[in-house]
Motif scaffolding. Structure first.
Motif, PDB file in Angstrom:
ATOM      1  N   PHE A  40      11.192   4.928   8.699  1.00 50.97           N
ATOM      2  CA  PHE A  40       9.774   4.933   9.041  1.00 50.97           C
ATOM      3  C   PHE A  40       9.646   4.627  10.527  1.00 50.97           C
ATOM      4  O   PHE A  40       9.491   3.489  10.944  1.00 50.97           O
ATOM      5  CB  PHE A  40       9.003   3.915   8.192  1.00 50.97           C
ATOM      6  N   HIS A  70       7.649  -2.462   2.196  1.00 52.09           N
ATOM      7  CA  HIS A  70       7.487  -1.032   1.913  1.00 52.09           C
ATOM      8  C   HIS A  70       8.806  -0.294   1.669  1.00 52.09           C
ATOM      9  O   HIS A  70       8.941   0.457   0.717  1.00 52.09           O
ATOM     10  CB  HIS A  70       6.776  -0.350   3.079  1.00 52.09           C
ATOM     11  N   LYS A 105       8.785   0.707  15.997  1.00 52.93           N
ATOM     12  CA  LYS A 105       7.525   1.074  16.630  1.00 52.93           C
ATOM     13  C   LYS A 105       7.783   1.633  18.023  1.00 52.93           C
ATOM     14  O   LYS A 105       8.841   1.434  18.599  1.00 52.93           O
ATOM     15  CB  LYS A 105       6.617  -0.157  16.724  1.00 52.93           C
ATOM     16  N   HIS A 141       0.819  -1.220   0.000  1.00 49.12           N
ATOM     17  CA  HIS A 141       0.000   0.000   0.000  1.00 49.12           C
ATOM     18  C   HIS A 141       0.851   1.266   0.000  1.00 49.12           C
ATOM     19  O   HIS A 141       0.347   2.345  -0.297  1.00 49.12           O
ATOM     20  CB  HIS A 141      -1.007  -0.002   1.155  1.00 49.12           C
ATOM     21  N   PHE A 142       2.165   1.143   0.281  1.00 47.05           N
ATOM     22  CA  PHE A 142       3.014   2.337   0.170  1.00 47.05           C
ATOM     23  C   PHE A 142       3.029   2.860  -1.271  1.00 47.05           C
ATOM     24  O   PHE A 142       3.211   4.047  -1.497  1.00 47.05           O
ATOM     25  CB  PHE A 142       4.442   2.045   0.645  1.00 47.05           C
ATOM     26  N   TYR A 160      -0.636 -11.396  13.989  1.00 49.55           N
ATOM     27  CA  TYR A 160       0.150 -11.215  12.775  1.00 49.55           C
ATOM     28  C   TYR A 160       1.595 -10.812  13.089  1.00 49.55           C
ATOM     29  O   TYR A 160       2.557 -11.420  12.599  1.00 49.55           O
ATOM     30  CB  TYR A 160      -0.507 -10.145  11.882  1.00 49.55           C
ATOM     31  N   LYS A 182       0.549   5.483  -1.684  1.00 49.27           N
ATOM     32  CA  LYS A 182       0.673   6.754  -0.945  1.00 49.27           C
ATOM     33  C   LYS A 182       1.042   7.850  -1.931  1.00 49.27           C
ATOM     34  O   LYS A 182       1.947   7.667  -2.751  1.00 49.27           O
ATOM     35  CB  LYS A 182       1.778   6.645   0.122  1.00 49.27           C
ATOM     36  N   ASP A 185       7.774  -6.899   8.301  1.00 48.48           N
ATOM     37  CA  ASP A 185       6.582  -6.054   8.238  1.00 48.48           C
ATOM     38  C   ASP A 185       6.828  -4.805   7.390  1.00 48.48           C
ATOM     39  O   ASP A 185       5.962  -4.391   6.627  1.00 48.48           O
ATOM     40  CB  ASP A 185       6.169  -5.651   9.663  1.00 48.48           C
ATOM     41  N   MET A 186       7.985  -4.210   7.532  1.00 50.17           N
ATOM     42  CA  MET A 186       8.220  -2.900   6.900  1.00 50.17           C
ATOM     43  C   MET A 186       9.337  -2.887   5.858  1.00 50.17           C
ATOM     44  O   MET A 186       9.206  -2.277   4.808  1.00 50.17           O
ATOM     45  CB  MET A 186       8.570  -1.862   7.981  1.00 50.17           C
ATOM     46  N   GLU A 215       7.614   4.963  13.937  1.00 48.06           N
ATOM     47  CA  GLU A 215       6.234   5.165  14.362  1.00 48.06           C
ATOM     48  C   GLU A 215       6.163   5.348  15.875  1.00 48.06           C
ATOM     49  O   GLU A 215       7.023   4.846  16.600  1.00 48.06           O
ATOM     50  CB  GLU A 215       5.373   3.950  13.987  1.00 48.06           C
TER      51      GLU A 215
HETATM   52  C1  BG6 Z   1       1.650  -1.720   7.508  1.00 52.31           C
HETATM   53  C2  BG6 Z   1       2.367  -2.381   8.635  1.00 52.31           C
HETATM   54  O1  BG6 Z   1       1.851  -2.426   6.325  1.00 52.31           O
HETATM   55  O2  BG6 Z   1       2.133  -0.406   7.362  1.00 52.31           O
HETATM   56  C3  BG6 Z   1       2.181  -1.607   9.913  1.00 52.31           C
HETATM   57  O3  BG6 Z   1       1.893  -3.701   8.805  1.00 52.31           O
HETATM   58  C4  BG6 Z   1       2.556  -0.154   9.727  1.00 52.31           C
HETATM   59  O4  BG6 Z   1       2.924  -2.187  10.971  1.00 52.31           O
HETATM   60  C5  BG6 Z   1       1.881   0.419   8.498  1.00 52.31           C
HETATM   61  O5  BG6 Z   1       2.160   0.559  10.870  1.00 52.31           O
HETATM   62  C6  BG6 Z   1       2.347   1.817   8.176  1.00 52.31           C
HETATM   63  O6  BG6 Z   1       1.618   2.309   7.081  1.00 52.31           O
HETATM   64  P1  BG6 Z   1       0.718   3.605   7.210  1.00 52.31           P
HETATM   65  O7  BG6 Z   1      -0.124   3.570   5.976  1.00 52.31           O
HETATM   66  O8  BG6 Z   1      -0.058   3.496   8.481  1.00 52.31           O
HETATM   67  O9  BG6 Z   1       1.664   4.750   7.198  1.00 52.31           O
END
Ligand code: BG6
Length: 468
Positions: free
Chosen positions: A203, A229, A328, A167-168, A215, A171, A224-225, A205
């Motif tokens: 990235f 992404h 995180k 999904h990145f 998961y 963006k 995950d990242m 968070e």
């Molecule tokens: C997801 C991860 O794909 O992307 C998450 O599984 C992460 O851990 C997230 O927090 C970050 O994406 P976004 O769209 O929230 O910036």
């Protein structure tokens, strides 16, 4: 757009991803009017107590979070249905498929093992022609399983109809990398090893686990990242100009970069870090230690922060470190790619205050492009100051999941990850995972709300990088 009626079949529809991201993205997309005649079918495993009513409420609630309340969105909510199925069983899948009208898009919002078994079952029963598959990350759990899943998919659906979701790529700022790099004359000529000292993709968070133990504890920050992404962002920053932005050109260019990417010096012990958070306060919220979160197996030693330094072995980038990091429960949100330039070859004696290198920053949240440059400050014109020239962007027309869903409905895989690329992305991170599994890199700890472990591979900070 493509005007045939379509059915979106959402496998794993009762899960967290659907509620938080997929359905809101769908609501916004539908509300734009781009997908008339869409039917939504949600499917879940039947171990939980779901029915049409509860599902309809889930969809309505998700649409409401993004204000998707136009006539098209309302129609989707009115007509949506729920089907309980074990998607690893052929007879259940057959029943699901005969229920669908128009062109079919199947979204796998499932764990990788279930996705693989569902795909194998579909390969046996076959699909209506033209069906598109969307597969959420992680795609497989390593290079071997990703290759085997690609092999299964290739048996019953053409590659261009397989949308591996990152999904990145939906963006708006990530897509803006294309315009920034290739529609301007001033950046592209200096984006190479002659001028660039290093590239960071960060990235950080403030969020913690957020109830995703099932998961996340099996994935960790690197999978995950980084594997998904951040490598996609690296590819967009490092690739050569594609002649067009169609799927073949764009994905071909990204694939070339990732094929040439590996751990710096082939030394994952020296060039990776892993850590997990202990109890603390991040962004005003008290977080328990990761290891104490419900559903976590502390002995798995899952990391919540990962760093790795990579080399891109091309003429353009040889010798330039690409430093990737994601964590995180950190002190602040920092979501950006930063290109740090080398110092000028010579600065005239008499100018002072130019120690900071020039930097190009691509911010993913907030969406912003900016440039750190040295110019003369207010007082003595020969004493320089660094200023930041910034341009902010509004949010894109659609949220990222709306954008990737649009790609699948329109049959354009440009914003999805090609099969060979996902295998390469595993190949890049696997030496790191192996070194970690062997215990060759200690699992460090950092308090939630801190800046992470002290010996970050991102130091020296870009501002401290000296003449190369
Ligand atoms: C997801 C991860 O794909 O992307 C998450 O599984 C992460 O851990 C997230 O927090 C970050 O994406 P976004 O769209 O929230 O910036």
């Amino acid at each position: 757009g493509d005007r045939v009626s379509q059915t979106l079949l959402l496998l794993g529809g009762t899960g967290d991803l659907a509620a938080r991201l997929l359905l809101p993205g769908l609501g916004r997309l539908v509300d734009t009017g781009a997908q008339p005649g869409l039917t939504l079918i949600g499917s879940g495993s039947g171990t939980e107590d779901w029915d049409d009513e509860r599902w309809r409420r889930r969809v309505a609630d998700a649409f409401a979070t993004v204000g998707a309340d136009g006539p098209r969105a309302t129609e989707v909510v009115r007509t949506t249905r729920y089907v309980s199925a074990d998607v690893t069983r052929e007879e259940d899948l057959r029943r699901l498929l005969t229920d669908c009208r128009g062109r079919l898009v199947i979204f796998f919002a499932l764990p990788p093992m279930i996705t693989a078994r569902a795909a194998a079952a579909l390969a046996r029963i076959g699909l209506p022609p033209g069906t598109r598959l969307m597969l959420e990350k992680p795609f497989g759990t390593n290079a071997v399983s990703a290759r085997s899943l690609n092999g299964i998919l290739a048996r019953f659906v053409p590659e261009d109809q397989v949308h591996r979701i990152d999904h990145f790529l939906g963006k708006s700022t990530v897509m803006n990398i294309l315009g920034l790099r290739f529609a301007n004359r001033i950046f592209e000529p200096v984006l190479n090893s002659a001028h660039v000292a290093c590239v960071d993709v960060v990235f950080d968070e403030t969020l913690g686990l957020e109830g995703r133990a099932g998961y996340y504890d099996g994935a960790g920050a690197l999978v995950d990242m980084v594997q998904s992404h951040l490598l996609q962002v690296l590819a967009l920053i490092a690739m050569d100009a594609p002649p067009t932005l169609d799927a073949r050109d764009l994905r071909g260019r990204k694939a070339q970069v990732l094929r040439a990417t590996r751990v710096w010096d082939d030394d994952p012990v020296r060039w990776s870090r892993r850590a997990r958070y202990t109890a603390g306060e991040a962004a005003g919220r008290r977080l328990p230690a990761y290891a104490d979160e419900p559903g976590i197996d502390p002995n798995r030693e899952t990391e919540t922060l990962a760093e790795v330094v990579l080399a891109v072995d091309t003429w353009r980038w040889a010798g330039v470190p690409f430093r990737l990091r994601s964590g995180k429960a950190l002190a602040g949100k920092r979501e950006e790619a930063v290109v740090t330039f080398k110092q000028p070859p010579r600065v005239p004696t008499g100018l002072t205050g130019y120690e900071q290198p020039d930097r190009l920053r691509i911010g993913f949240g907030p969406d912003r492009l900016s440039l750190d440059v040295n110019i003369n400050g207010p007082g003595n014109p020969l004493e320089l100051d660094q200023v930041n020239l910034a341009a902010d962007f509004g949010p894109g027309e659609l949220p990222p999941y709306g954008e990737v869903l649009r790609g699948a409905f329109e049959g354009d895989p440009a914003l999805s990850v090609r099969g060979d690329t996902v295998e390469d992305s595993w190949r890049i991170v696997e030496p790191v995972l192996e070194a970690w599994r062997a215990g060759a890199v200690p699992l460090q700890e950092y308090p939630a709300g801190s800046h992470g472990p002290g010996d970050s591979l991102l130091t020296p900070a870009p501002g401290e990088l000296r003449r190369h």
